[in-house]
Design a protein around this motif. Structure first.
Motif, PDB file in Angstrom:
ATOM      1  N   SER A 257      11.557  15.941 -44.092  1.00  0.00           N
ATOM      2  CA  SER A 257      11.881  15.658 -42.686  1.00  0.00           C
ATOM      3  C   SER A 257      10.731  16.100 -41.780  1.00  0.00           C
ATOM      4  CB  SER A 257      13.174  16.374 -42.284  1.00  0.00           C
ATOM      5  OG  SER A 257      14.262  15.915 -43.054  1.00  0.00           O
ATOM      6  N   ALA A 260       7.970  13.594 -41.998  1.00  0.00           N
ATOM      7  CA  ALA A 260       8.294  12.413 -41.191  1.00  0.00           C
ATOM      8  C   ALA A 260       8.035  12.674 -39.715  1.00  0.00           C
ATOM      9  CB  ALA A 260       9.756  12.015 -41.414  1.00  0.00           C
ATOM     10  N   SER A 361       5.961   5.897 -45.426  1.00  0.00           N
ATOM     11  CA  SER A 361       7.325   5.792 -44.886  1.00  0.00           C
ATOM     12  C   SER A 361       8.398   5.558 -45.941  1.00  0.00           C
ATOM     13  CB  SER A 361       7.378   4.679 -43.839  1.00  0.00           C
ATOM     14  OG  SER A 361       6.557   5.001 -42.741  1.00  0.00           O
ATOM     15  N   SER A 362       8.272   4.493 -46.721  1.00  0.00           N
ATOM     16  CA  SER A 362       9.312   4.180 -47.703  1.00  0.00           C
ATOM     17  C   SER A 362       9.489   5.281 -48.747  1.00  0.00           C
ATOM     18  CB  SER A 362       9.011   2.838 -48.381  1.00  0.00           C
ATOM     19  OG  SER A 362       9.028   1.789 -47.445  1.00  0.00           O
ATOM     20  N   THR A 365      11.199   8.349 -47.119  1.00  0.00           N
ATOM     21  CA  THR A 365      12.633   8.122 -46.924  1.00  0.00           C
ATOM     22  C   THR A 365      13.364   8.197 -48.263  1.00  0.00           C
ATOM     23  OG1 THR A 365      12.191   6.701 -45.020  1.00  0.00           O
ATOM     24  CG2 THR A 365      14.361   6.512 -46.030  1.00  0.00           C
ATOM     25  N   SER A 381      20.598  10.135 -43.345  1.00  0.00           N
ATOM     26  CA  SER A 381      20.143   8.938 -42.632  1.00  0.00           C
ATOM     27  C   SER A 381      19.973   9.218 -41.140  1.00  0.00           C
ATOM     28  CB  SER A 381      21.142   7.797 -42.846  1.00  0.00           C
ATOM     29  OG  SER A 381      20.724   6.635 -42.182  1.00  0.00           O
ATOM     30  N   VAL A 384      16.789  11.212 -40.565  1.00  0.00           N
ATOM     31  CA  VAL A 384      15.595  10.368 -40.604  1.00  0.00           C
ATOM     32  C   VAL A 384      15.375   9.702 -39.241  1.00  0.00           C
ATOM     33  CG1 VAL A 384      14.566   8.283 -41.594  1.00  0.00           C
ATOM     34  CG2 VAL A 384      15.719   9.932 -43.083  1.00  0.00           C
ATOM     35  N   ARG A 388      12.285  10.364 -36.468  1.00  0.00           N
ATOM     36  CA  ARG A 388      11.492   9.253 -35.951  1.00  0.00           C
ATOM     37  C   ARG A 388      11.444   9.276 -34.425  1.00  0.00           C
ATOM     38  NH1 ARG A 388      14.360   5.294 -37.761  1.00  0.00           N
ATOM     39  NH2 ARG A 388      15.466   4.793 -35.846  1.00  0.00           N
TER      40      ARG A 388
END
Length: 451
Positions: A257, A260, A361-362, A365, A381, A384, A388
């Motif tokens: 996290s 991200a 990114s992918s 996640t 979810s 995430v 962002r």
């Protein structure tokens, strides 16, 4: 219309709208600035106001949707977003535009919090991946068409047409959802809503972002204090509004996290800065600038699915960390731009950035979702999405902080182009440093245990 088709159509349109709105608005900012004769910092707030509102309210609305019903919150969100879009097309001044962008952001928060959750509720497990894949495709389509559509509309019909187009699409999705999206989904019906936690979260985010944007130490300190209070308070709640307990107890989840957050904070404002650079310094019109900027999301759209597929076969942290390293390299290259930098170099940097983000990114996640038990998928979810939005808002806040220190509250005219380039180089250097730290956060998460 079948329920599945209605859910896919409305969620897809909603998922297209929000990235399209963001990337197309960046293209229109010079035209907005020229009409209202506003300084660079106020111009930044036109982009940031939407993100800040969405970030402040997405977590609370996600919880409200679980308790009161996802369709209900989704439909109201489409209405608020559409009204905010139409109102954003008619403001007499920049201050009113910022206010209407906040309204848009509140509607966007309600959409963010529910669209994918509705798909998950409607589609059975064996069809869910395909549905979410189509929805993700809508997101990348919005990102890719934003610069092109925004440039075309701004150049030929004026910047106000952007908001009218978004409002029209929003009302279309609203009609489809209201008529064909039958049923309601409220998996936490009867549970208590954490009003105090939601209020602390929203206030914390506001004070931190506003403090960074306006270089207010008092606001930053107040935001930091509220962040500590929020962590302690949420960790004691039976039904918290945010997954603080999961962040504190799961190292892989928390470091993924954090990675991200750092990635979004380091990359989101690139589109904002390069839109201004291409139109102010290079002298391109909005349509041409949009065509240049689309090189980044197109590369993202091509390689993100491939990176996700690779992360199913190779340890996600390896793929994601490689993507973070590539992104760092692209930002270092951006930090060297000046008024004479060749257009071919700019396009190369944008494509390299898109490739790095796609690699990160992918798999990241994937790492986040694979690090938690199935019962925590909803919370993961939502986390995430929160990382962002907070990262994107922080990215813009850092740019406005640099603007306030280097350019000041002045309109970007030729006499200030040198200061603008200096500001951009400083911002890109900060972003590269953030991304460099993100490499170690990504590497430090450890191996993902396969289920």
């Amino acid at each position: 219309m079948q329920l599945k088709k209605a859910a896919l159509l409305t969620s897809g349109v909603a998922s297209f709208l929000t990235p399209f709105m963001g990337s197309s608005t960046n293209i229109a900012l010079p035209a907005i600035g020229k009409e209202f004769q506003i300084d660079a910092i106020t111009l930044g707030w036109i982009a940031t106001a939407y993100l800040l509102a969405a970030g402040m309210f997405s977590v609370p609305f996600g919880r409200i949707a679980d308790i009161a019903g996802r369709k209900k919150v989704f439909v109201v969100g489409l209405l608020v977003f559409s009204l905010g879009s139409i109102l954003s097309a008619i403001p007499p001044n920049a201050e009113m535009l910022i206010a209407f962008r906040v309204l848009q952001g509140v509607g966007g928060a309600m959409i963010f919090a529910t669209s994918v959750a509705i798909l998950t509720s409607v589609f059975p497990p064996q069809e869910r991946g395909k549905a979410i894949g189509i929805n993700t495709g809508a997101v990348y389509t919005g990102l890719s068409l934003g610069p092109i559509g925004g440039g075309f509309l701004t150049q030929n019909l004026g910047w106000r047409s952007l908001f009218i187009a978004n409002g029209a699409l929003g009302f279309f999705a609203l009609i489809v959802a209201s008529v064909y999206l039958r049923g309601e989904w409220a998996d936490a019906r009867g549970e208590k809503f954490d009003l105090a936690g939601s209020a602390i979260y929203a206030a914390m985010l506001f004070f931190l972002i506003y403090g960074f944007s306006e270089f207010s130490v008092a606001f930053i300190v107040l935001g930091a204090i509220l962040a500590l209070i929020f962590v302690v308070y949420e960790n004691r709640q039976e039904h918290p509004v945010f997954a603080v307990r999961l962040l504190l107890s799961n190292l892989t989840f928390s470091l993924s996290s954090l990675a991200a957050l750092l990635n979004y904070a380091a990359t989101f404002a690139v589109g904002f800065l390069m839109s201004l650079y291409l139109q102010y310094v290079k002298g391109f019109d909005a349509q041409t600038a949009g065509l240049i900027l689309v090189s980044q999301p197109v590369v993202m759209a091509i390689f993100a699915p491939i990176a996700g597929w690779i992360s199913d076969r190779i340890e996600p942290r390896v793929v994601a960390s490689t993507g973070m390293a590539v992104t760092t390299l692209s930002l270092i290259l951006f930090a060297g731009i000046n008024g004479e930098t060749a257009l071919s170099n700019i396009i190369t940097y944008l494509m390299l950035l898109g490739f790095g983000i796609a690699l990160f990114s992918s798999p990241n996640t994937n790492a986040i979702m694979s690090s938690v038990e199935r019962k925590f998928f909803g919370i993961a979810s939502a986390t995430v999405a929160t990382m962002r939005l907070v990262g994107q808002t922080l990215s813009m806040a850092l740019v406005m902080l640099v603007f306030s220190m280097v350019i000041g509250r002045v309109e970007i005219t030729p006499e200030y182009f040198g200061r603008f380039i200096e500001s951009s180089r400083i911002a890109f250097s900060i972003f590269a440093a953030l991304c460099f730290v993100g490499i170690f956060a990504s590497l430090g998460r450890g191996k993902i245990k396969r289920g």
